[in-house]
Design an enzyme around this catalytic site. Structure first.
Site, mmCIF file in Angstrom:
data_model
loop_
_atom_site.group_PDB
_atom_site.id
_atom_site.type_symbol
_atom_site.label_atom_id
_atom_site.label_comp_id
_atom_site.label_asym_id
_atom_site.label_seq_id
_atom_site.Cartn_x
_atom_site.Cartn_y
_atom_site.Cartn_z
ATOM 1 N N ASP A 207 0.874 -1.176 0.000
ATOM 2 C CA ASP A 207 0.000 0.000 0.000
ATOM 3 C C ASP A 207 0.912 1.228 0.000
ATOM 4 O O ASP A 207 2.069 1.110 -0.358
ATOM 5 C CB ASP A 207 -0.926 -0.055 1.219
ATOM 6 C CG ASP A 207 -2.265 0.602 0.922
ATOM 7 O OD1 ASP A 207 -2.268 1.626 0.226
ATOM 8 O OD2 ASP A 207 -3.293 0.108 1.395
ATOM 9 N N ASP A 211 2.099 7.364 4.063
ATOM 10 C CA ASP A 211 0.807 8.035 4.067
ATOM 11 C C ASP A 211 0.617 8.795 5.377
ATOM 12 O O ASP A 211 0.904 8.272 6.462
ATOM 13 C CB ASP A 211 -0.334 7.022 3.886
ATOM 14 C CG ASP A 211 -0.424 6.503 2.443
ATOM 15 O OD1 ASP A 211 0.393 6.935 1.603
ATOM 16 O OD2 ASP A 211 -1.306 5.673 2.177
ATOM 17 N N ARG A 263 1.056 10.187 -6.767
ATOM 18 C CA ARG A 263 0.989 10.624 -5.363
ATOM 19 C C ARG A 263 2.356 11.015 -4.799
ATOM 20 O O ARG A 263 2.828 10.409 -3.851
ATOM 21 C CB ARG A 263 0.383 9.543 -4.460
ATOM 22 C CG ARG A 263 -1.023 9.152 -4.849
ATOM 23 C CD ARG A 263 -1.661 8.250 -3.806
ATOM 24 N NE ARG A 263 -3.039 7.959 -4.171
ATOM 25 C CZ ARG A 263 -3.839 7.137 -3.504
ATOM 26 N NH1 ARG A 263 -3.388 6.528 -2.430
ATOM 27 N NH2 ARG A 263 -5.073 6.947 -3.888
#
Ligand SMILES: *[C@@H]1O[C@H](CO)[C@@H](O)[C@H](O)[C@H]1NC(C)=O
Ligand SMILES: *[C@@H]1O[C@H](CO)[C@@H](O)[C@H](O)[C@H]1NC(C)=O
Length: 315
Positions: A207, A211, A263
């Site tokens: 993932d 983050d 991202r």
């Protein structure tokens, strides 16, 4: 669009979805890496060419005898992160991991203590965490300087509802889900503040690599090397999570290297200052945002891959 001919017969929405799918597939590679082949991201010459963060500690050739000086060196929104400053030095001697009853000398044992600790490593080591993510508690520095330390092939790092954490000089790759949780991030920061992630190497996780979500604020992400991964850095949890309006993150002096998809970062709601980063290529886009973010992007260096689709958005 030569490679996307099946998409052309469909509507433009489907075309985007096809393209996105191809990009995503391309970055789902899994492989193990050779710890001795990781790039050395520190400048080689002492005294020249340092950025403002590195020059603060690295100009001193005796930095190793004053490690806690590092805590004064952050810039940007995470500058107040104290880490384990003024706490004891804790030396990781044992690369093993025991999620339920961590043993003294392991990384997990040090990282979950309540008191401030400055965590260093006795030698090069490869740590595969067991069970689930390692939840680092407040007032900790994980300082990989002087050793090659990797956390790989298992669950990786989590900062949840904590403050004053510094992670420096750690290699994190191939993060996988553990027996006890479903998460496959490299470093996941939730509801936390005064956090500084510096000089880490991050690649190939299931993932996000790094983050920062759920109301986290006052974070600096600097001097890191990101490679071989699709979704690199998400700032802001979801369109429904309005607490991320208070988020403010500095992303500076990072190297977004080969094999990245998107991202770098992607921002929702909050404020991101994205400056002086180097982008070697991207598969989909480099910096993006949604849900009214504010992004101040300045002094970044972009090189698009030699593929017209990455230079101009064409449907
Ligand atoms: C790791 O890389 C080093 C240097 O490139 C090489 O000598 C060594 O054989 C490699 N080890 C493995 C397991 O691939
Ligand atoms: C967050 O941590 C504080 C203590 O630092 C605690 O009082 C609070 O209950 C925690 N919140 C959650 C949601 O865990």
């Amino acid at each position: 669009m030569v490679n996307l001919s099946p998409c052309l017969v469909l509507s433009w929405i489907l075309a985007i979805m096809c393209y996105f799918h191809i990009i995503t597939q391309a970055y789902q590679t899994k492989s193990t890496q050779n710890i001795s082949s990781f790039p050395n991201s520190y400048p080689s010459e002492v005294g020249s060419g340092f950025n403002v963060i590195d020059s603060c500690w690295r100009k001193d050739s005796k930095w190793a005898s004053n490690r806690q000086k590092l805590a004064d060196c952050a810039k940007g929104y995470g500058a107040d992160a104290r880490g384990g400053k003024n706490g004891a030095i804790y030396v990781v001697t044992d690369p093993s991991d025991h999620p339920i009853h961590p043993k003294k000398g392991t990384l997990r044992y040090g990282a979950i203590q309540k008191r401030p600790l400055w965590i260093i490593f006795k030698r090069d080591m490869s740590i595969t965490l067991e069970g689930g993510e390692l939840f680092i508690s407040s007032y900790k520095t994980i300082d990989g300087r002087g050793a090659r330390v990797e956390i790989a092939n298992g669950p990786c790092l989590r900062l949840d509802n904590v403050s004053h954490v510094i992670i420096h000089g750690i290699t994190i790759h191939n993060c996988l889900r553990g027996r006890l949780d479903l998460v496959r991030h490299g470093i996941r920061v939730t509801s936390s503040s005064k956090i500084w992630i510096d000089h880490c190497y991050l690649s190939k996780c299931g993932d996000g690599l790094l983050d920062i979500t759920q109301g986290s604020a006052a974070v600096t992400v600097s001097n890191n090397y990101f490679t071989q991964h699709n979704k690199v850095m998400l700032l802001g949890h979801s369109n429904m999570y309005l607490k991320d309006k208070k988020m403010h993150v500095t992303v500076v002096f990072n190297h977004f290297a080969s094999g990245l998809g998107q991202r770098m970062p992607r921002v929702r709601y909050g404020y991101a200052h994205v400056a002086n980063n180097k982008y070697d290529e991207w598969g989909f886009y480099a910096i993006g945002g949604s849900s009214h973010p504010t992004i101040l992007s300045e002094g970044n260096h972009y090189t698009a891959r030699n593929d017209p689709r990455t230079k101009e958005y064409v449907v």
